[in-house]
Design a protein around this motif. Structure first.
Motif, mmCIF file in Angstrom:
data_model
loop_
_atom_site.group_PDB
_atom_site.id
_atom_site.type_symbol
_atom_site.label_atom_id
_atom_site.label_comp_id
_atom_site.label_asym_id
_atom_site.label_seq_id
_atom_site.Cartn_x
_atom_site.Cartn_y
_atom_site.Cartn_z
ATOM 1 N N GLY A 181 0.823 -1.207 0.000
ATOM 2 C CA GLY A 181 0.000 0.000 0.000
ATOM 3 C C GLY A 181 0.856 1.255 0.000
ATOM 4 N N GLU A 182 1.926 1.228 0.801
ATOM 5 C CA GLU A 182 2.842 2.368 0.848
ATOM 6 C C GLU A 182 3.555 2.543 -0.490
ATOM 7 O OE1 GLU A 182 5.499 1.673 4.059
ATOM 8 O OE2 GLU A 182 3.926 1.668 5.595
ATOM 9 N N ARG A 221 3.556 5.810 -2.833
ATOM 10 C CA ARG A 221 4.801 6.454 -3.267
ATOM 11 C C ARG A 221 4.801 6.668 -4.773
ATOM 12 N NH1 ARG A 221 9.726 4.583 -4.950
ATOM 13 N NH2 ARG A 221 9.365 2.426 -4.304
ATOM 14 N N PHE A 222 4.265 5.695 -5.512
ATOM 15 C CA PHE A 222 4.164 5.850 -6.963
ATOM 16 C C PHE A 222 3.310 7.067 -7.314
ATOM 17 C CE2 PHE A 222 4.718 0.992 -7.659
ATOM 18 C CZ PHE A 222 6.087 1.129 -7.522
ATOM 19 N N VAL A 223 2.193 7.217 -6.594
ATOM 20 C CA VAL A 223 1.292 8.346 -6.840
ATOM 21 C C VAL A 223 2.005 9.661 -6.538
ATOM 22 C CG1 VAL A 223 -0.833 9.489 -6.099
ATOM 23 C CG2 VAL A 223 -0.796 7.003 -6.403
ATOM 24 N N ALA A 224 2.695 9.706 -5.393
ATOM 25 C CA ALA A 224 3.401 10.925 -4.993
ATOM 26 C C ALA A 224 4.527 11.260 -5.966
ATOM 27 C CB ALA A 224 3.956 10.759 -3.577
ATOM 28 N N LEU A 259 -2.844 -4.528 -8.111
ATOM 29 C CA LEU A 259 -2.815 -4.377 -9.567
ATOM 30 C C LEU A 259 -3.940 -3.444 -10.009
ATOM 31 C CD1 LEU A 259 -2.083 -8.013 -10.833
ATOM 32 C CD2 LEU A 259 -0.620 -6.000 -11.138
ATOM 33 N N ARG A 260 -5.114 -3.624 -9.407
ATOM 34 C CA ARG A 260 -6.242 -2.743 -9.738
ATOM 35 C C ARG A 260 -5.965 -1.310 -9.286
ATOM 36 N NH1 ARG A 260 -9.164 -7.362 -7.908
ATOM 37 N NH2 ARG A 260 -9.474 -6.374 -5.874
ATOM 38 N N GLU A 261 -5.380 -1.177 -8.100
ATOM 39 C CA GLU A 261 -5.062 0.172 -7.617
ATOM 40 C C GLU A 261 -4.052 0.856 -8.528
ATOM 41 O OE1 GLU A 261 -4.148 0.984 -3.620
ATOM 42 O OE2 GLU A 261 -5.832 -0.146 -2.777
#
Length: 220
Positions: free
Chosen positions: A15-16, A20-23, A79-81
């Motif tokens: 989840g983290e 981090r990918f999003v950030a 994977l969906r997220e």
């Protein structure tokens, strides 16, 4: 299922990792517009699957039974997220209300309507997301095969990542649709001009036909 998750510590960090990918994407922005790298796969994609491999190896060393099924469920979730938060969530938005590409819609003059066109940066982003989704689709299929190889034979039928592959297929379809819409917008002025020229030729031919018929009527 929670009792199985504790046997593989890296799972707790997935989840983290997505966060981090999003950030990182927000901080670094879309890929720089470059002809050679416009369709480059996003680096976070490879990082995710490398991390998945690490989790799968550790889990299979401890158990090839129910914990592998629990691991598969976790893989499916993230994977969906990844598909929605990193890929679909970063596709450029368009206000175009096109109902599909048909001959009529292509030749229709769009007077008084604003046609959405993407910048070079946005086009590069769409191409990168498209390439990344294609990579994810292919790699998810390989992941499913690897999971089936490592899990007990009696549990193979419970390993199924079809839903996640379908999710990446949707991202691919949406990306292609955006590119087609942009191409449609770029071609529309020329197509409109061609349709006007065609209408003019039809009008001229009709007038000429009337004149010829009138001439022969006088000669009769």
């Amino acid at each position: 299922m929670l009792k199985y998750l504790s046997i593989v510590p890296p799972i707790r960090n997935l989840g983290e990792l997505i966060d981090r990918f999003v950030a990182d994407f927000k901080a670094q922005g879309p890929p720089k517009p470059n002809v050679d790298e416009g369709g480059a796969v996003l680096p976070s994609c490879a990082d995710l699957f490398v991390y998945y491999k690490k989790c799968m190896v550790q889990c299979s060393q401890l158990s090839t039974g129910e914990p592998m099924i629990a691991l598969t469920t976790i893989f499916q979730k993230y994977l969906r997220e990844y598909a929605w938060k990193i890929l679909s969530g970063n596709l450029p938005k368009t206000t175009s209300s096109s109902g599909g590409l048909t001959i009529t819609s292509l030749l229709k003059e769009k007077e008084g309507s604003e046609v959405a066109k993407f910048t070079l940066e946005e086009l590069c982003l769409i191409c990168s997301i498209l390439s990344t989704a294609e990579y994810c689709l292919a790699t998810t299929q390989q992941l499913e095969e690897k999971l089936k190889e490592k899990v007990d034979a009696s549990l193979v039928e419970r390993i199924n990542l079809t839903g996640e592959m379908d999710t990446f297929s949707i991202v691919i379809s949406n990306s292609i649709q955006l590119l087609v819409q942009d191409l449609d917008a770029a071609c529309d002025p020329a197509l409109t001009a061609m349709s006007k020229v065609g209408d003019g030729l039809v009008s001229e031919r009709s007038s000429l036909k009337t004149l010829v018929e009138f001439f022969f009527a006088l000669m009769a």
